[in-house]
Scaffold this active site. Structure first.
Site: not given
Length: 341
Positions: A95, A126, A200-202, A260-262
């Site tokens: 993110h 993530d 900001g720590n992410s 899977l493609g949906i």
């Protein structure tokens, strides 16, 4: 006679001034001595073993923790990252880099370098990897997170708000194997900590008292779903997961995940099909819009087990039986999963 008297008077005045000066100096010195003697001695600062351990951890890991600046059209994001390879590979959160086109890195010494995006593991974890040019860069060592114990002391290092690089906070491991739902998927096997983690720590480092990275900080809980404020609940992705994902991204540019493609909407029971990608495995298996997928193989799909979490239990090229409801009728279809590109 008068001349002799005048001389005596002058000598007397000089002598009086001399004696007065000596006496004043003595009195002043005595007063200063007494004043200083009454002052307490400066307190000698000592560092405890626990503090020294934290200092050593910070000095060992902090040089490998960086600030990341992600820039896109009319927007900028700030985050943290950890150099895990001296060739310039940096692991961070997905993110932090999601939907941005330009990336910059500020090293611990203040030097700025451009970075390129190597790949992400969205939406399954993530995690992402970016790269800066260089060699011999400081790196952090990833620990074996399977050996963690609740109550261990930890140190979080990152750049809160993007304004305070390499900020250090301390805490403990509050829990292990936590799960938390984000954007339709439960992130699983998370490390919970009470070490302060701020925006900001992410992407920053969660470090053991041995100076090894045990996790990559990912997010915090600020409020409950009812709006109540929460303190001291932060999560990190364990280092064993980080090592596996980062290695695949560095070597292959992607993570091997089933496809899977949906597009779908999770329900209390099942997953409602919104779109079927032409030519994808779901289309080849005959899946249609408005179908409801109840299970994949032996795994039911529900609120606690969303479709993406169930899908992660399989590998590309696995052939899986889907139990579905179509226009009120329950049926089964077989699908052979592809590899996500």
């Amino acid at each position: 006679m008068e001349s002799s008297l005048r001389r005596w008077l002058i000598l007397a005045v000089i002598l009086a001034l001399f004696v007065g000066a000596i006496g004043g100096a003595f009195a002043g010195g005595t007063a200063a001595y007494l004043l200083l003697k009454g002052q307490p001695s400066p307190i000698e600062l000592t560092v405890t073993e626990e503090e020294l351990s934290t200092i050593n951890v910070v000095q060992r890991v902090s040089p490998a923790v960086v600030t990341i600046i992600s820039t896109g059209q009319l927007k900028t994001a700030l985050g943290s990252g950890v150099i895990i390879d001296e060739r310039g590979y940096i692991v961070t959160n997905e993110h932090v880099v999601d939907n941005y086109s330009t990336f910059g890195v500020i090293l611990a010494n203040g030097e700025e370098r451009a970075a390129t995006l190597i790949g992400t593991d969205y939406p399954f974890t993530d995690l992402a990897v970016i790269k800066i040019e260089g060699s011999g860069l400081p790196t952090a060592e990833l620990a074996d997170s399977d050996n963690l114990v609740v109550g261990q002391r930890v140190v979080a290092i990152g750049s809160p708000l993007g304004e305070f690089p390499n900020t250090v906070t301390t805490g403990v491991i509050s829990g292990l194997h936590r799960r938390w739902k984000v954007d339709g998927i439960f992130y699983e096997n998370l490390i919970q900590t009470d070490a302060a983690i701020n925006p900001g720590n992410s992407g920053g480092a969660l470090v053991s008292s041995q100076g090894e990275v045990i996790g990559i900080n990912t997010f915090i809980i600020r409020t409950t779903e009812w709006g109540e404020f929460v303190q001291g609940i932060g999560f990190a992705i364990p280092s064993n997961t980080v090592r596996d994902i980062a290695t695949q991204l560095i070597e292959e540019g992607r993570v091997s995940r089933p496809f899977l493609g949906i597009r779908h909407q999770d329900l209390e029971e099942g997953a409602y099909v919104l779109f079927v990608s032409p030519g994808a495995p779901a289309a080849q298996a005959g899946l249609e819009v408005h179908d409801i997928i109840l299970s994949m193989g032996d795994y039911s799909i529900d609120e606690e087990n969303p479709l993406l979490n169930v899908l992660m239990k399989f590998q590309p090229n696995d052939t899986v039986t889907l139990t579905i409801i179509r226009q009120g009728t329950e049926m089964e279809v077989e699908v052979t999963l592809a590899e996500r590109q």
